[in-house]
Scaffold this motif. Sequence first.
Motif, short mmCIF file in Angstrom:
data_model
loop_
_atom_site.label_atom_id
_atom_site.label_comp_id
_atom_site.label_asym_id
_atom_site.label_seq_id
_atom_site.Cartn_x
_atom_site.Cartn_y
_atom_site.Cartn_z
N LEU A 24 -67.73 -5.07 -40.55
CA LEU A 24 -67.84 -6.42 -40.51
C LEU A 24 -67.41 -7.47 -41.61
N THR A 25 -67.39 -6.85 -42.76
CA THR A 25 -66.69 -7.40 -43.94
C THR A 25 -65.42 -7.38 -43.91
N ARG A 28 -63.77 -9.87 -41.62
CA ARG A 28 -63.51 -11.30 -41.84
C ARG A 28 -62.40 -11.54 -42.69
N GLU A 29 -61.82 -10.31 -43.21
CA GLU A 29 -60.42 -10.57 -43.83
C GLU A 29 -59.19 -10.81 -43.06
#
Length: 107
Positions: A24-25, A28-29
């Motif tokens: 998920l992290t 987001r990029e």
Amino acid sequence: MTSDGSPYTRFRRALDAGNEMLVLTTARELPHIKLDDALRICLVIRGGDPARYERAAVRWLGRFALEARAATIADLRAAADALDALPERAYEALERLQQLCLDHGLC
């Protein structure tokens, strides 16, 4: 770009590792997530928070409906049924979803 590679490379590594929070992290990029990668996100998060999975599955279904221009109601129903089954019957459901993507030239 860091020494760890591009954002997409880090995202793919997170998917391969199956680490939900890292997936998920790193997602987001990214400026855009391909539909097949979005399906892999659903696969990774299926065992976690049911509400998070439900949101991701609904987003995936919406994207499938938009991107598979020739999709029928039966295709959408089959995709929804497979997404509903994904947490309990991952192999069977993923196979069905991948076949739907292939049938519509999306994967």
